[in-house]
Design a protein around this motif. Structure first.
Motif: not given
Ligand code: NAP
Ligand code: MG
Length: 415
Positions: A78, A80-81, A83, A88, A102, A292, A311-312, A314-317, A330-331
């Motif tokens: 999966k 990231a999504t 919430t 939003r 999740n 993270l 675990a992180h 959606t890294v919005q920034r 982004t990692n």
């Protein structure tokens, strides 16, 4: 540099449930598939798109279908999504604030989440003693997350009442006789949920051959916490011979003692945590291990179904930078390990060791890339020895692809 063309692909026997998601991790997802999965593996991906507009369009049915698909096929991966919160709902013009995907997946699969950091030689943990990863298993039901709370306005009595459904004798306790204003809460857990949590942790510890630690505060909470302790002991007793065969041990500790020992330990065990402890301690471990972007997560159901993810979030920034056409760094490590975890498990369940071997090569390629000094911005800041520059989101993934291709070709040549 890509090598001499196509390498023979590893063929998977059974499908993998692919759950796509949102924002920067969605961008990464497509790159990982294009560069690291599709050129090397022939597998039927049963895809569910949990991209927020799609959840909205389907009234969130797509999330339920994804969970059912994992129950059917046994393994999912999966992205990231989001919430959604009020902001939003506005941003995406949603029908409503759909629940956390999740949360929905966990409720349907009834699973326990295990989080494990990826340990890389050049990214030393903040805690010098830690040499191996510490995995956390967090109980995902009840306690303060399902409590009821009262703000007590002034003098009066707060009571706790149990009324049996069959009309038998009840129980009644005074929580506190308030002389002035204050607060009170009532929380609960169920034997069934605690037992299923204990079993999931035992199953995971046995499968990964990790010692199992469990901490609570039964010296203070002589009924509530003691129930957790007793259920864990019963479940461990029932698997005693399996613990012996796997060469692993079980330790019950007071939670404060557990925390102190964790900081002094070399790692390499599974730490089963109550809901709140797991929430707090997994963030402590994630930052203690570096980033993270290096924390993996797997949901294991009591039926033996597996869902892998980073675990992180959606890294919005970074996504907003990406939308503006700015370069990002982004990692993708935890996302790639979600794929390798899922493919490795698919291979293990299907009896296709070639697939599990490919997953191992993929992980090695990521770790070697980081150790060679090719890192994203989050790691550049903490790598030892220091690195002078960092690479772009896509550059990191294609650097991994080059190593992976070389490994796969070397493997094919040796055969
Ligand atoms: P986040 O996505 O975890 O990111 C928070 C910050 O951590 C980032 O801004 C970035 O810091 C750093 N970071 C996280 N992952 C990184 C990576 N792979 N590489 C480099 N840096 C990384 O949390 P958020 O931005 O607060 O949440 C965004 C959305 O994610 C929310 O809508 C939330 O609902 C969702 N979420 C989803 C999941 C899931 O699906 N499992 C979990 C948590 C949150 P810098 O900005 O300082 O570089
Ligand atoms: Mg937390």
């Amino acid at each position: 540099m890509h090598g001499s063309g196509a390498v023979p692909k590893v063929v998977a026997k059974n499908p993998l449930v692919e759950i796509d998601g949102d924002e920067m991790t969605r961008v990464i997802w497509a790159m990982v598939k294009e560069h690291l999965i599709e050129p090397f593996v022939e597998i039927r991906l049963e895809r569910y798109d949990l991209f927020l507009p799609e959840r909205d369009r389907t009234d969130d049915q797509v999330t339920v279908q994804a969970a059912e698909a994992i129950r059917k096929h046994g393994v999912g991966v999966k992205c990231a999504t989001i919430t959604p919160d009020a902001a939003r709902v506005k941003e995406y013009n949603l029908k409503k604030a759909w629940p956390s995907p999740n949360g929905t997946l966990r409720a349907i699969l009834d699973g326990t989440v295990f989080r494990k950091p990826i340990v890389v030689k050049t990214i030393p943990p903040m805690v010098r003693a830690w040499k191996k990863p510490i995995t956390i298993g967090r109980h995902a039901y009840g306690d303060v997350y399902r409590d009821v709370e009262i703000k007590v306005p002034g003098p009066g009595k707060v009571e706790l009442t149990y009324t049996p459904a069959d009309g038998g004798p009840g129980q009644w306790l005074v929580v506190h006789e308030f002389q002035g204003p204050g607060v009170a809460l009532g929380m609960h857990n169920t034997d069934q949920s605690i037992r299923s949590f204990a079993r999931a942790c035992i199953q995971f510890a046995l499968a990964e051959r990790l010692d199992l630690w469990f901490g609570a505060k039964d010296t203070i909470s002589k009924t509530y916490d003691a129930r957790f302790k007793d259920i864990f002991r019963e479940e461990v007793e029932a698997r005693k011979s399996d613990f012996e065969a796997a060469g692993i041990t079980y330790s019950y500790l007071l939670i404060d003692d557990a925390v102190a020992r964790v900081m002094r330990s070399a790692g390499g065990f599974l730490w089963a945590c109550r809901n709140y402890d797991g929430d707090v301690m997994s963030d402590m471990l994630a930052s203690g291990y570096g980033s993270l972007g290096l924390m993996t997560s797997v949901l294991v159901s009591p039926e033996g179904k597996f869902e892998y993810e980073a675990a992180h979030g959606t890294v919005q920034r970074h996504y907003y930078q990406h939308l503006k056409g700015e370069p990002t760094s982004t990692n993708s490590t935890a996302t790639i390990f979600a794929w390798s975890g899922a493919l490795g498990k698919r291979g293990e369940l299907d009896g296709t060791p070639e697939l599990t071997e490919f997953a191992r090569k993929l992980e090695e390629s990521v770790i070697e890339t980081i150790e060679s000094g090719t890192v994203t911005k989050d790691l550049a800041a903490i790598a030892e020895p220091k690195v002078e520059s960092y690479i772009s989101t896509e550059g990191f993934i294609t650097a991994i692809a080059d190593r992976l291709r070389a490994k796969v070709e070397a493997g094919a040549a040796a055969r």
